[in-house]
Write a protein that holds these residues in place. Structure first.
Motif, PDB file in Angstrom:
ATOM      1  N   ALA A   1       0.827  -1.210   0.000  1.00 28.49           N
ATOM      2  CA  ALA A   1       0.000   0.000   0.000  1.00 28.49           C
ATOM      3  C   ALA A   1       0.859   1.256   0.000  1.00 28.49           C
ATOM      4  CB  ALA A   1      -0.942  -0.008   1.205  1.00 28.49           C
ATOM      5  N   GLN A   2       1.985   1.208   0.700  1.00 31.27           N
ATOM      6  CA  GLN A   2       2.878   2.361   0.745  1.00 31.27           C
ATOM      7  C   GLN A   2       3.477   2.661  -0.626  1.00 31.27           C
ATOM      8  OE1 GLN A   2       6.249   1.839   3.339  1.00 31.27           O
ATOM      9  NE2 GLN A   2       6.978   3.939   3.066  1.00 31.27           N
TER      10      GLN A   2
ATOM     11  N   ARG B   1      -4.584   1.720  -2.280  1.00 31.94           N
ATOM     12  CA  ARG B   1      -4.644   1.797  -0.821  1.00 31.94           C
ATOM     13  C   ARG B   1      -6.038   2.188  -0.353  1.00 31.94           C
ATOM     14  NH1 ARG B   1      -0.115   5.369   1.332  1.00 31.94           N
ATOM     15  NH2 ARG B   1      -1.259   6.966   0.197  1.00 31.94           N
TER      16      ARG B   1
ATOM     17  N   SER C   1     -13.438   2.818   1.551  1.00 28.69           N
ATOM     18  CA  SER C   1     -12.888   2.563   2.879  1.00 28.69           C
ATOM     19  C   SER C   1     -13.967   2.058   3.830  1.00 28.69           C
ATOM     20  CB  SER C   1     -12.261   3.841   3.447  1.00 28.69           C
ATOM     21  OG  SER C   1     -11.091   4.197   2.739  1.00 28.69           O
TER      22      SER C   1
ATOM     23  N   GLU D   1      -4.322   0.595   7.346  1.00 26.03           N
ATOM     24  CA  GLU D   1      -4.056   0.666   5.906  1.00 26.03           C
ATOM     25  C   GLU D   1      -4.221  -0.717   5.281  1.00 26.03           C
ATOM     26  OE1 GLU D   1      -0.572   2.995   3.665  1.00 26.03           O
ATOM     27  OE2 GLU D   1       0.101   1.090   4.515  1.00 26.03           O
TER      28      GLU D   1
ATOM     29  N   ASN E   1       5.354  -2.101   9.078  1.00 26.83           N
ATOM     30  CA  ASN E   1       5.082  -0.659   9.089  1.00 26.83           C
ATOM     31  C   ASN E   1       5.760   0.041  10.268  1.00 26.83           C
ATOM     32  OD1 ASN E   1       3.376   0.026   6.769  1.00 26.83           O
ATOM     33  ND2 ASN E   1       1.876  -1.356   7.679  1.00 26.83           N
TER      34      ASN E   1
ATOM     35  N   PRO F   1       0.052   3.510  -3.822  1.00 22.50           N
ATOM     36  CA  PRO F   1      -1.070   4.179  -3.144  1.00 22.50           C
ATOM     37  C   PRO F   1      -2.371   4.176  -3.933  1.00 22.50           C
ATOM     38  CG  PRO F   1       0.537   5.788  -3.946  1.00 22.50           C
ATOM     39  CD  PRO F   1       1.166   4.441  -4.102  1.00 22.50           C
TER      40      PRO F   1
ATOM     41  N   TYR G   1      -8.460   2.335   3.665  1.00 25.53           N
ATOM     42  CA  TYR G   1      -8.386   2.231   5.127  1.00 25.53           C
ATOM     43  C   TYR G   1      -9.618   1.521   5.670  1.00 25.53           C
ATOM     44  CZ  TYR G   1      -4.207   5.053   5.343  1.00 25.53           C
ATOM     45  OH  TYR G   1      -2.917   5.493   5.200  1.00 25.53           O
TER      46      TYR G   1
ATOM     47  N   ALA H   1       0.934   5.792   9.485  1.00 28.13           N
ATOM     48  CA  ALA H   1      -0.125   5.723   8.466  1.00 28.13           C
ATOM     49  C   ALA H   1      -0.458   4.279   8.108  1.00 28.13           C
ATOM     50  CB  ALA H   1       0.311   6.477   7.212  1.00 28.13           C
ATOM     51  N   GLY H   2       0.390   3.344   8.536  1.00 27.91           N
ATOM     52  CA  GLY H   2       0.118   1.946   8.250  1.00 27.91           C
ATOM     53  C   GLY H   2      -0.999   1.348   9.083  1.00 27.91           C
TER      54      GLY H   2
END
Length: 369
Positions: free
Chosen positions: A233-234, A240, A344, A332, A321, A237, A242, A328-329
């Motif tokens: 996800a990092q 990604r 999300s 995520e 993470n 993006p 949530y 932010a992980g």
């Protein structure tokens, strides 16, 4: 029209029992096939039955000067050849005798496809751990070709891609050497530079993958998968999203908060413990439901192992993470289905059950003090 296929087999062992049947597969009449055995083991001394087949043309053996990991080893195989198609195979699979013929026929009929996802089966699960892996769907990507016409990625154990669609995309060295996440990103990147075209599924291209360690418990493998997948996800993006915190994320936050608050309010430790117990109960109940839905039976033992498997994997993602300082992980998630607008905070029956258990338990705790 004649074409060529490069078969890339990364390996540490070069076990003749698995490698020789692959090297001796029947070749398609209208395709040139070259094999690239890439050994990520500088100390390897290939078995004589393999060494005598290596000719530097149709069968090539490349031995890395040092251990470079799964990603770089596959990349070396990619660079070594120049075939029109690249077939990735694992070194421990049992291949269908018609495998090359099936892939060659698909390439002839559909020459403009980005690639073809083969089918990887596993023997019926015979141990508690294997049954948990099966019930959890942890290796569901192996059977993607059986349930889809097209899919955005496939397992590198058995998949073929068109070299012209590959371009400059290579497996990233960011991921752990032992693997985890790198093949997802690799196939997604190829897909992105080909107008998000998915790979055609080819269930007739079959191979069987054995259970690791004969199905004995090996939670470390899935922890490593979590560590690797924590990068997805990092680094990507667009996919990604949530969601509600999972159990390891929730427990870590509660533990940190309880430690900070207990200096001012001692009972917080008790309520923190209640939270953990309730969370484990909710997790266990929902995994009983998952197993029931998959196997049509109530199997508390299998559900317990499924829960352990999920927690180990999720802890791997969280640990990955945290090790990179990524707050932010938390929460995520990655859209493995290739959806670039995943939304999300999705609800499903399992999350609803968890929320209901928490609500009921919270009321009981309040009433009992």
């Amino acid at each position: 029209m004649p074409f060529s296929i490069d078969v890339i087999i990364p390996s540490f062992r070069l076990n003749p029992e698995n490698i020789l049947p692959i090297l001796n597969l029947q070749r398609p009449a209208d395709a040139t096939v070259r094999f690239y055995l890439v050994a990520d083991n500088p100390q390897l001394k290939p078995d004589a039955t393999i060494a005598q087949l290596v000719n530097g043309d149709t069968i090539n053996l490349l031995i890395n000067s040092h251990n470079i990991g799964a990603s770089a080893t596959r990349n070396r195989g990619i660079e070594a050849g120049n075939g029109d198609w690249i077939l990735f195979l694992d070194d421990d699979i049992v291949v269908d005798p018609q495998l090359l013929l099936t892939y060659a026929n698909a390439a002839e009929q559909h020459p403009n496809e980005v690639g073809f996802i083969g089918l990887v089966t596993m023997p019926p699960p015979a141990t508690p751990f294997a049954k948990a892996v099966d019930a959890n769907g942890s290796m569901g990507i192996f059977s993607a070709a059986l349930h889809n016409e097209y899919y955005p990625w496939g397992a590198s154990a058995n998949i073929m891609i068109r070299r012209s669609a590959l371009g400059n995309v290579r497996f990233s060295s960011t991921y752990p050497k032992t693997g985890g996440g790198e093949e997802v990103e690799f196939f997604f990147k190829i897909r992105e530079q080909n107008s998000l075209s998915n790979y055609r599924c080819l269930p007739a291209a079959k191979a069987e993958h054995p259970w690791w360690k004969n199905g004995e418990a090996d939670y470390t493998r899935f922890y490593r998968y979590g560590l690797g997948n924590s990068h997805l996800a990092q680094r990507n993006p667009a996919y990604r999203w949530y969601d509600f915190l999972n159990l390891p994320e929730s427990v870590l936050i509660v533990a940190v908060a309880a430690f900070a608050i207990h200096f001012f309010w001692m009972p917080v430790a008790k309520y923190g413990l209640y939270f953990v117990l309730i969370a484990l109960l909710a997790e266990y109940v929902t995994n009983i439901m998952r197993v029931k839905r998959k196997n049509k039976i109530i199997a508390p033992g299998v559900a317990f192992n499924v829960m352990r498997l999920r927690l180990v994997y999720e802890w791997g993602i969280l640990r990955g993470n945290i090790s990179r300082g990524r707050l932010a992980g938390f929460g995520e998630r990655f859209s493995y289905d290739g959806n670039t607008s995943p939304g999300s905070f999705r609800l499903n029956r399992y999350k609803i059950v968890k929320l209901a258990i928490f609500a009921i338990a919270a009321i009981v705790v309040m009433l009992l003090g």
